[in-house]
Design a protein around this motif. Structure first.
Motif, PDB file in Angstrom:
ATOM      1  N   LEU A  26      40.508  -8.498  34.297  1.00 51.04           N
ATOM      2  CA  LEU A  26      41.585  -8.243  33.349  1.00 51.04           C
ATOM      3  C   LEU A  26      41.039  -7.799  31.998  1.00 51.04           C
ATOM      4  O   LEU A  26      41.579  -6.902  31.361  1.00 51.04           O
ATOM      5  CB  LEU A  26      42.459  -9.493  33.188  1.00 51.04           C
ATOM      6  N   ASN A  30      41.991  -4.217  30.706  1.00 51.64           N
ATOM      7  CA  ASN A  30      43.123  -4.232  29.781  1.00 51.64           C
ATOM      8  C   ASN A  30      42.819  -4.597  28.345  1.00 51.64           C
ATOM      9  O   ASN A  30      43.666  -4.450  27.477  1.00 51.64           O
ATOM     10  CB  ASN A  30      44.193  -5.199  30.305  1.00 51.64           C
ATOM     11  N   ARG A  82      45.211  12.147  39.567  1.00 52.35           N
ATOM     12  CA  ARG A  82      46.243  11.118  39.494  1.00 52.35           C
ATOM     13  C   ARG A  82      46.640  10.881  38.050  1.00 52.35           C
ATOM     14  O   ARG A  82      47.813  10.763  37.716  1.00 52.35           O
ATOM     15  CB  ARG A  82      45.775   9.804  40.112  1.00 52.35           C
ATOM     16  N   SER A  86      50.208  11.329  36.386  1.00 50.99           N
ATOM     17  CA  SER A  86      50.891  10.077  36.044  1.00 50.99           C
ATOM     18  C   SER A  86      51.377  10.038  34.602  1.00 50.99           C
ATOM     19  O   SER A  86      52.433   9.482  34.297  1.00 50.99           O
ATOM     20  CB  SER A  86      49.926   8.915  36.312  1.00 50.99           C
ATOM     21  N   PHE A  87      50.619  10.600  33.683  1.00 49.24           N
ATOM     22  CA  PHE A  87      50.998  10.505  32.272  1.00 49.24           C
ATOM     23  C   PHE A  87      52.050  11.530  31.915  1.00 49.24           C
ATOM     24  O   PHE A  87      51.993  12.677  32.342  1.00 49.24           O
ATOM     25  CB  PHE A  87      49.778  10.713  31.367  1.00 49.24           C
ATOM     26  N   SER A  91      54.138   8.644  27.509  1.00 51.09           N
ATOM     27  CA  SER A  91      53.288   7.516  27.918  1.00 51.09           C
ATOM     28  C   SER A  91      51.847   7.763  27.492  1.00 51.09           C
ATOM     29  O   SER A  91      51.114   6.829  27.176  1.00 51.09           O
ATOM     30  CB  SER A  91      53.396   7.278  29.433  1.00 51.09           C
ATOM     31  N   ARG A  94      51.400   6.569  23.976  1.00 50.69           N
ATOM     32  CA  ARG A  94      51.292   5.113  23.865  1.00 50.69           C
ATOM     33  C   ARG A  94      49.920   4.643  24.294  1.00 50.69           C
ATOM     34  O   ARG A  94      49.308   3.760  23.684  1.00 50.69           O
ATOM     35  CB  ARG A  94      52.381   4.445  24.703  1.00 50.69           C
ATOM     36  N   TYR A  95      49.404   5.242  25.350  1.00 45.28           N
ATOM     37  CA  TYR A  95      48.090   4.846  25.860  1.00 45.28           C
ATOM     38  C   TYR A  95      47.004   5.173  24.837  1.00 45.28           C
ATOM     39  O   TYR A  95      46.063   4.394  24.644  1.00 45.28           O
ATOM     40  CB  TYR A  95      47.815   5.577  27.177  1.00 45.28           C
TER      41      TYR A  95
ATOM     42  N   TYR B 195      45.246 -10.669  28.540  1.00 43.47           N
ATOM     43  CA  TYR B 195      45.029  -9.313  29.065  1.00 43.47           C
ATOM     44  C   TYR B 195      45.626  -9.113  30.454  1.00 43.47           C
ATOM     45  O   TYR B 195      45.155  -8.279  31.224  1.00 43.47           O
ATOM     46  CB  TYR B 195      43.538  -8.953  29.078  1.00 43.47           C
ATOM     47  N   LEU B 196      46.686  -9.859  30.733  1.00 38.08           N
ATOM     48  CA  LEU B 196      47.318  -9.697  32.031  1.00 38.08           C
ATOM     49  C   LEU B 196      48.007  -8.339  32.131  1.00 38.08           C
ATOM     50  O   LEU B 196      47.973  -7.681  33.167  1.00 38.08           O
ATOM     51  CB  LEU B 196      48.348 -10.810  32.245  1.00 38.08           C
ATOM     52  N   GLY B 197      48.634  -7.933  31.030  1.00 31.63           N
ATOM     53  CA  GLY B 197      49.419  -6.714  31.080  1.00 31.63           C
ATOM     54  C   GLY B 197      48.548  -5.479  30.979  1.00 31.63           C
ATOM     55  O   GLY B 197      47.581  -5.442  30.231  1.00 31.63           O
ATOM     56  N   ASP B 198      48.904  -4.448  31.729  1.00 35.70           N
ATOM     57  CA  ASP B 198      48.198  -3.175  31.625  1.00 35.70           C
ATOM     58  C   ASP B 198      48.474  -2.568  30.255  1.00 35.70           C
ATOM     59  O   ASP B 198      49.496  -2.837  29.641  1.00 35.70           O
ATOM     60  CB  ASP B 198      48.675  -2.218  32.718  1.00 35.70           C
ATOM     61  N   PRO B 199      47.587  -1.703  29.779  1.00 34.65           N
ATOM     62  CA  PRO B 199      47.851  -1.048  28.493  1.00 34.65           C
ATOM     63  C   PRO B 199      49.123  -0.204  28.592  1.00 34.65           C
ATOM     64  O   PRO B 199      49.466   0.274  29.680  1.00 34.65           O
ATOM     65  CB  PRO B 199      46.633  -0.145  28.286  1.00 34.65           C
ATOM     66  N   PRO B 200      49.796  -0.036  27.464  1.00 27.59           N
ATOM     67  CA  PRO B 200      50.991   0.810  27.504  1.00 27.59           C
ATOM     68  C   PRO B 200      50.646   2.198  28.035  1.00 27.59           C
ATOM     69  O   PRO B 200      49.591   2.742  27.730  1.00 27.59           O
ATOM     70  CB  PRO B 200      51.423   0.877  26.027  1.00 27.59           C
ATOM     71  N   GLY B 201      51.533   2.763  28.874  1.00 23.15           N
ATOM     72  CA  GLY B 201      51.306   4.100  29.398  1.00 23.15           C
ATOM     73  C   GLY B 201      50.727   4.108  30.801  1.00 23.15           C
ATOM     74  O   GLY B 201      50.774   5.120  31.494  1.00 23.15           O
ATOM     75  N   ILE B 202      50.136   2.972  31.207  1.00 26.18           N
ATOM     76  CA  ILE B 202      49.580   2.886  32.568  1.00 26.18           C
ATOM     77  C   ILE B 202      50.658   2.287  33.465  1.00 26.18           C
ATOM     78  O   ILE B 202      51.074   1.164  33.268  1.00 26.18           O
ATOM     79  CB  ILE B 202      48.325   1.990  32.595  1.00 26.18           C
ATOM     80  N   THR B 203      51.088   3.080  34.455  1.00 27.54           N
ATOM     81  CA  THR B 203      52.109   2.544  35.371  1.00 27.54           C
ATOM     82  C   THR B 203      51.451   1.689  36.441  1.00 27.54           C
ATOM     83  O   THR B 203      50.231   1.743  36.649  1.00 27.54           O
ATOM     84  CB  THR B 203      52.863   3.693  36.075  1.00 27.54           C
ATOM     85  N   HIS B 206      49.700   3.808  38.943  1.00 25.97           N
ATOM     86  CA  HIS B 206      48.452   4.340  38.421  1.00 25.97           C
ATOM     87  C   HIS B 206      47.366   3.266  38.478  1.00 25.97           C
ATOM     88  O   HIS B 206      46.227   3.527  38.906  1.00 25.97           O
ATOM     89  CB  HIS B 206      48.666   4.814  36.975  1.00 25.97           C
ATOM     90  N   ARG B 207      47.753   2.034  38.084  1.00 23.56           N
ATOM     91  CA  ARG B 207      46.785   0.949  38.123  1.00 23.56           C
ATOM     92  C   ARG B 207      46.351   0.683  39.566  1.00 23.56           C
ATOM     93  O   ARG B 207      45.180   0.492  39.863  1.00 23.56           O
ATOM     94  CB  ARG B 207      47.381  -0.324  37.496  1.00 23.56           C
ATOM     95  N   GLY B 209      46.341   2.772  42.050  1.00 21.36           N
ATOM     96  CA  GLY B 209      45.488   3.889  42.471  1.00 21.36           C
ATOM     97  C   GLY B 209      44.079   3.731  41.935  1.00 21.36           C
ATOM     98  O   GLY B 209      43.083   3.960  42.637  1.00 21.36           O
ATOM     99  N   MET B 210      43.974   3.289  40.682  1.00 21.10           N
ATOM    100  CA  MET B 210      42.653   3.112  40.077  1.00 21.10           C
ATOM    101  C   MET B 210      41.880   2.008  40.783  1.00 21.10           C
ATOM    102  O   MET B 210      40.677   2.130  41.027  1.00 21.10           O
ATOM    103  CB  MET B 210      42.827   2.763  38.611  1.00 21.10           C
ATOM    104  N   LEU B 211      42.577   0.938  41.132  1.00 21.50           N
ATOM    105  CA  LEU B 211      41.896  -0.144  41.842  1.00 21.50           C
ATOM    106  C   LEU B 211      41.476   0.307  43.230  1.00 21.50           C
ATOM    107  O   LEU B 211      40.404  -0.069  43.722  1.00 21.50           O
ATOM    108  CB  LEU B 211      42.795  -1.380  41.926  1.00 21.50           C
ATOM    109  N   GLN B 244      48.891 -10.018  38.228  1.00 19.26           N
ATOM    110  CA  GLN B 244      49.761  -9.251  37.346  1.00 19.26           C
ATOM    111  C   GLN B 244      51.208  -9.310  37.822  1.00 19.26           C
ATOM    112  O   GLN B 244      52.131  -9.042  37.056  1.00 19.26           O
ATOM    113  CB  GLN B 244      49.283  -7.799  37.251  1.00 19.26           C
TER     114      GLN B 244
END
Lengths: 132, 443
Positions: A26, A30, A82, A86-87, A91, A94-95, B195-203, B206-207, B209-211, B244
């Motif tokens: 995490l 994050n 991707r 995705s963006f 968004s 914000r990121y 830090y449980l929540g993903d950063p803003p903008g990451i769906t 998307h998360r 897919g990244m994992l 999450q």
């Protein structure tokens, strides 16, 4: 740091314990500092020469100190695609606002966001974060 | 992971699968809660006899006093339930679950001050550096829920007044055990786990897919380097992803009916309160989280006990009783061990002058009380006894190590055999001490 097994200094620690916990995941994914660092890497790659493959190769080399294999490069290309899909403009904005260092305003936001997310992937590879 | 057949976890038949430890930090006065002493009433303001004190060391806080004047409780005690358990008027709700409680009146500790005492309670040693009880249990038994950490911690402060001593993360740390056994603190704010929540903008997609990409790339790395630890890292990424979803689901109380709020009280609607944490503890128990550690601070009543004790009790009495009733009605109390108590008790003499209404008490570890329920505990009884002053134990002393041995036993672990090699010898939670207390357990 306690999430990353820092010795607590209460007793002599000759060998630091090596563990993997979900809390570490995490943090690496994050925590704002890491998100910012990923953006830094993405920015650096966008400023470097060459096409996508050249930039992905540079990114992989910077993170892991070796060349990516063809298989690895394919995965990275798909990850970049991707991110681009995705963006949205909103968004991405914000990121790119996470952290304290402003994003490079000269770079198109969705593209920079995609490369920053790619940077996050590179910074989370086991090869990047683990020392042999 | 199930324990190895020859491991210490396999020989004893477990009664409990989960522990909820409701730790009252600061040392609540047993004399004003659990152990009534009418003799102190009769001897109000007399000196503590030497025959009772027997050379017990006193703290620097009362060393300057001319006298150690006996201080009765200003609170009325009465009996509750079929068992006739004695409780002070400050715990009316606990009175309604009296027959589920086993009050141990003969707990004792050598520690005289907070940090060594809490450290001893949590880790089995007064000096820091050792794994906490929850870490030992996770090491010994593993998790029963793949989507949540096995050891969760929540801390709260009194609704009014100073919280006093802080709590250090090492109290739920893993010490010399591998880091994955450490407790995970559940927080009151927007991110229940840091830090449980993903950063803003990451769906979410998307998360995910990244994992997935990380799994592929890390697996290729594993094949190249033959490093088994990579498998663990992949698993922990997956656990983080599941958390999450599972953690927000855990803390989302919107489906709880009004009866829940009636049971736990309106304070439970506020994040960060002890009441809220008791409700979350029930939800964690429903999800088979192994060790649920709550702390409620502010019990160090050197002065102003008459002001502060009612506040602390109001914070904890209803939610604790609610938790026990709630677990019971869901069929969880039988295999969930609930512990309610602090690191030591308080003195039968006043800190400052004795006064019928307004007083304070110093630390007292030589004899104090703890309440146990569920998980194989025999309810409706008191275990152990103290003298007329609540100062010395007269019957069935239970040391902190004995309590720890008993907790492990109830979870099916032989405390002498769950060990870990560190600095050249085997260590265990109870170190080289501890005896299981048969008398508190159901036959």
């Amino acid at each position: 740091m306690t999430a990353f097994d820092v010795p607590d200094r209460e007793s002599c620690t000759a060998r630091r314990s090596r563990t993997n916990t979900p809390l570490q995941s995490l943090v690496l994914l994050n925590e704002p500092g890491f998100v910012e660092a990923a953006r830094g890497l993405g920015t650096r790659l966008l400023h470097s020469d060459g096409d996508d493959r050249a930039r992905l190769t540079l990114g992989f080399r910077l993170a892991t100190a070796r060349q990516p294999t063809a298989k690895e490069l394919t995965v990275l290309e798909a990850a970049l695609a991707r991110g681009r899909a995705s963006f949205t403009a909103e968004s991405a904005k914000r990121y790119l606002a996470v952290g304290t260092v402003p994003a490079d305003a000269a770079l198109p936001p969705v593209e920079l966001a995609a490369w920053s997310a790619l940077g996050s992937l590179l910074l989370n590879l086991d090869a990047t974060i683990s020392r042999d | 992971m199930p324990p190895h057949p020859e491991s210490p976890a396999s020989r004893i038949s477990p009664k409990a699968k989960r522990v909820i430890c409701l730790f009252q930090s600061g040392g609540p006065s047993h004399l004003d809660l659990f152990d009534p002493k009418p003799e102190l009433d009769k001897r109000f303001d007399q000196d503590l006899p030497d025959s009772v004190r027997r050379g017990q060391r006193i703290t620097g806080m009362v060393a300057g006093q001319a006298r150690l004047a006996l201080q009765p409780s200003r609170y009325k005690f009465s009996q509750h339930g079929q068992s006739g358990l004695w409780l002070s008027e400050l715990l009316p709700n606990l009175g309604t679950v009296a027959d589920d409680l086993c009050v141990v009146r003969s707990l004792h500790t050598e520690a005289i001050n907070h940090d060594p005492a809490i450290t001893l309670f949590q880790t089995g040693h007064q000096l820091p550096g050792r794994p906490s009880m929850g870490a030992w249990l996770d090491y010994g038994l593993g998790s029963a829920n793949a989507d949540l950490p096995a050891f969760v911690v929540m801390t709260s402060v009194p609704s009014k007044g100073a919280p006093d001593q802080g709590l250090l993360a090492r109290l739920w740390g893993s010490g010399f055990l591998p880091g994955r056994h450490q407790g995970v603190a559940l927080r009151g704010g927007a991110d229940p786990v840091l830090y449980l929540g993903d950063p803003p903008g990451i769906t979410r997609e998307h998360r995910r897919g990244m994992l997935d990409d990380l799994v592929v790339l890390n697996t290729q790395e594993r094949e190249r380097s033959n490093d088994a630890e990579i498998d663990t890292r992949i698993a922990q990424h997956e656990m983080a992803f599941r958390m999450q979803t599972s953690v927000p689901d855990l803390v989302d109380l919107s489906n709880e009916p009004q009866s829940t709020w009636d049971l736990y009280g309106e304070e439970a609607k506020k994040p960060g309160t002890f009441a809220r944490h008791c409700l979350l503890a029930r939800r964690l128990a429903e999800r088979d989280v192994r060790f649920i550690q709550l702390y409620h601070r502010g019990w160090d009543h050197h002065g102003g006990l008459h002001d502060r004790m009612p506040v602390g009790c109001k914070d904890v009495d209803q939610p604790t009783a609610a938790l026990i009733k709630d677990l019971k009605s869901r069929g969880l109390l039988d295999d969930t061990l609930v512990i309610f108590g602090g690191e030591f008790g308080r003195t039968c003499y006043a800190q400052g002058g004795a006064n019928r209404e307004k007083y304070g008490r110093d630390h007292h570890g030589r004899a104090f009380s703890i309440a146990l329920a569920g998980g194989g505990i025999k309810g409706g009884q008191t275990y152990g006894a103290t003298d007329d002053f609540g100062f010395n134990i007269t019957e069935n002393p239970v040391h902190i190590h004995d309590l720890q041995a008993t907790i492990l036993h109830l979870l099916g672990i032989d405390h002498e055999r769950l060990t870990y090699r560190h600095q050249g010898r085997q260590y265990r939670l109870t170190d080289v001490h501890g005896t299981v207390v048969e008398g508190v357990m159901r036959g």
